[in-house]
Design a protein around this motif. Structure first.
Motif, PDB file in Angstrom:
ATOM      1  N   GLU A  16     -43.290 -16.178 -45.664  1.00 30.54           N
ATOM      2  CA  GLU A  16     -44.143 -16.418 -46.835  1.00 30.54           C
ATOM      3  C   GLU A  16     -45.544 -15.846 -46.630  1.00 30.54           C
ATOM      4  OE1 GLU A  16     -43.885 -20.667 -47.309  1.00 30.54           O
ATOM      5  OE2 GLU A  16     -41.864 -20.559 -48.175  1.00 30.54           O
ATOM      6  N   ILE A  17     -46.098 -16.045 -45.450  1.00 27.31           N
ATOM      7  CA  ILE A  17     -47.433 -15.521 -45.144  1.00 27.31           C
ATOM      8  C   ILE A  17     -47.417 -14.000 -45.161  1.00 27.31           C
ATOM      9  CG2 ILE A  17     -49.178 -15.290 -43.323  1.00 27.31           C
ATOM     10  CD1 ILE A  17     -48.454 -18.257 -42.591  1.00 27.31           C
ATOM     11  N   ARG A  25     -46.217  -6.014 -40.464  1.00 25.11           N
ATOM     12  CA  ARG A  25     -45.673  -6.760 -39.334  1.00 25.11           C
ATOM     13  C   ARG A  25     -46.612  -7.892 -38.966  1.00 25.11           C
ATOM     14  NH1 ARG A  25     -46.150  -5.670 -33.718  1.00 25.11           N
ATOM     15  NH2 ARG A  25     -48.150  -4.755 -33.260  1.00 25.11           N
ATOM     16  N   ILE A  26     -46.062  -8.871 -38.267  1.00 24.33           N
ATOM     17  CA  ILE A  26     -46.837 -10.000 -37.754  1.00 24.33           C
ATOM     18  C   ILE A  26     -47.146  -9.674 -36.303  1.00 24.33           C
ATOM     19  CG2 ILE A  26     -46.746 -12.456 -37.173  1.00 24.33           C
ATOM     20  CD1 ILE A  26     -44.849 -12.749 -39.622  1.00 24.33           C
ATOM     21  N   THR A  27     -48.425  -9.691 -35.946  1.00 23.17           N
ATOM     22  CA  THR A  27     -48.825  -9.285 -34.602  1.00 23.17           C
ATOM     23  C   THR A  27     -49.077 -10.454 -33.658  1.00 23.17           C
ATOM     24  OG1 THR A  27     -51.137  -9.136 -35.282  1.00 23.17           O
ATOM     25  CG2 THR A  27     -49.809  -7.118 -35.418  1.00 23.17           C
ATOM     26  N   GLY A  54     -35.462  -8.818 -35.377  1.00 28.70           N
ATOM     27  CA  GLY A  54     -35.104  -8.212 -36.652  1.00 28.70           C
ATOM     28  C   GLY A  54     -35.991  -8.606 -37.822  1.00 28.70           C
ATOM     29  N   THR A  55     -37.076  -9.355 -37.558  1.00 26.94           N
ATOM     30  CA  THR A  55     -38.001  -9.765 -38.612  1.00 26.94           C
ATOM     31  C   THR A  55     -39.354  -9.103 -38.392  1.00 26.94           C
ATOM     32  OG1 THR A  55     -39.022 -11.678 -37.521  1.00 26.94           O
ATOM     33  CG2 THR A  55     -36.875 -12.041 -38.602  1.00 26.94           C
ATOM     34  N   LEU A  56     -40.279  -9.331 -39.306  1.00 29.65           N
ATOM     35  CA  LEU A  56     -41.636  -8.799 -39.141  1.00 29.65           C
ATOM     36  C   LEU A  56     -42.362  -9.414 -37.956  1.00 29.65           C
ATOM     37  CD1 LEU A  56     -42.908  -8.635 -42.847  1.00 29.65           C
ATOM     38  CD2 LEU A  56     -41.935  -6.804 -41.451  1.00 29.65           C
ATOM     39  N   ALA A  57     -41.842 -10.520 -37.437  1.00 22.90           N
ATOM     40  CA  ALA A  57     -42.471 -11.189 -36.292  1.00 22.90           C
ATOM     41  C   ALA A  57     -41.924 -10.708 -34.945  1.00 22.90           C
ATOM     42  CB  ALA A  57     -42.294 -12.699 -36.403  1.00 22.90           C
ATOM     43  N   GLU A  58     -40.951  -9.832 -34.972  1.00 22.89           N
ATOM     44  CA  GLU A  58     -40.400  -9.341 -33.703  1.00 22.89           C
ATOM     45  C   GLU A  58     -41.492  -8.655 -32.895  1.00 22.89           C
ATOM     46  OE1 GLU A  58     -36.574  -6.896 -31.981  1.00 22.89           O
ATOM     47  OE2 GLU A  58     -37.074  -6.678 -34.081  1.00 22.89           O
ATOM     48  N   GLY A  59     -41.636  -9.038 -31.647  1.00 25.05           N
ATOM     49  CA  GLY A  59     -42.647  -8.461 -30.760  1.00 25.05           C
ATOM     50  C   GLY A  59     -44.035  -9.061 -30.906  1.00 25.05           C
ATOM     51  N   VAL A  83     -51.913 -17.047 -37.799  1.00 23.70           N
ATOM     52  CA  VAL A  83     -51.028 -15.873 -37.862  1.00 23.70           C
ATOM     53  C   VAL A  83     -51.919 -14.659 -38.069  1.00 23.70           C
ATOM     54  CG1 VAL A  83     -49.167 -14.722 -39.114  1.00 23.70           C
ATOM     55  CG2 VAL A  83     -49.180 -17.208 -38.925  1.00 23.70           C
ATOM     56  N   GLU A  84     -51.673 -13.624 -37.302  1.00 24.55           N
ATOM     57  CA  GLU A  84     -52.357 -12.344 -37.523  1.00 24.55           C
ATOM     58  C   GLU A  84     -51.314 -11.343 -37.967  1.00 24.55           C
ATOM     59  OE1 GLU A  84     -54.733 -11.085 -34.194  1.00 24.55           O
ATOM     60  OE2 GLU A  84     -55.639 -13.059 -33.992  1.00 24.55           O
ATOM     61  N   VAL A  85     -51.673 -10.539 -38.968  1.00 21.20           N
ATOM     62  CA  VAL A  85     -50.748  -9.566 -39.503  1.00 21.20           C
ATOM     63  C   VAL A  85     -51.368  -8.180 -39.486  1.00 21.20           C
ATOM     64  CG1 VAL A  85     -49.613 -11.272 -40.985  1.00 21.20           C
ATOM     65  CG2 VAL A  85     -51.469  -9.879 -41.916  1.00 21.20           C
TER      66      VAL A  85
END
Length: 87
Positions: A16-17, A25-27, A54-59, A83-85
């Motif tokens: 959602e964020i 991506r989510i960093t 497999g999501t934007l949060a991978e890594g 959360v940092e993106v």
């Protein structure tokens, strides 16, 4: 299975964020583990890595801090602190 439901809720919040921010991506993710969540930061990191694959949060860099406040109303929860993106 408690861990699975907690992780599902966290991944939903992250999606959602990311959508709201238009993220590529989510960093970085920072969470607080409730004293009664039955998760150590190390154990949580393993679950997070699997759920994020497999999501934007991978890594993403993960900072998981365990609380010892058993009387906290959120003692059984995982609280998303920040959360940092990357957009």
């Amino acid at each position: 299975m408690h861990e699975a439901s907690l992780m599902t809720g966290l991944m939903r919040q992250l999606r959602e964020i990311a959508a709201r921010e238009g993220a590529q991506r989510i960093t970085s993710v920072q969470v607080q583990l409730g004293a009664l969540s039955h998760l150590s930061p190390e154990h949580f990191a393993e679950h997070f890595e699997q759920a994020a694959a497999g999501t934007l949060a991978e890594g993403a860099r993960l900072d998981a801090v365990a609380s010892d406040a058993i009387d906290d109303p959120a003692a059984q929860d995982i609280l998303l602190l920040s959360v940092e993106v990357e957009t």
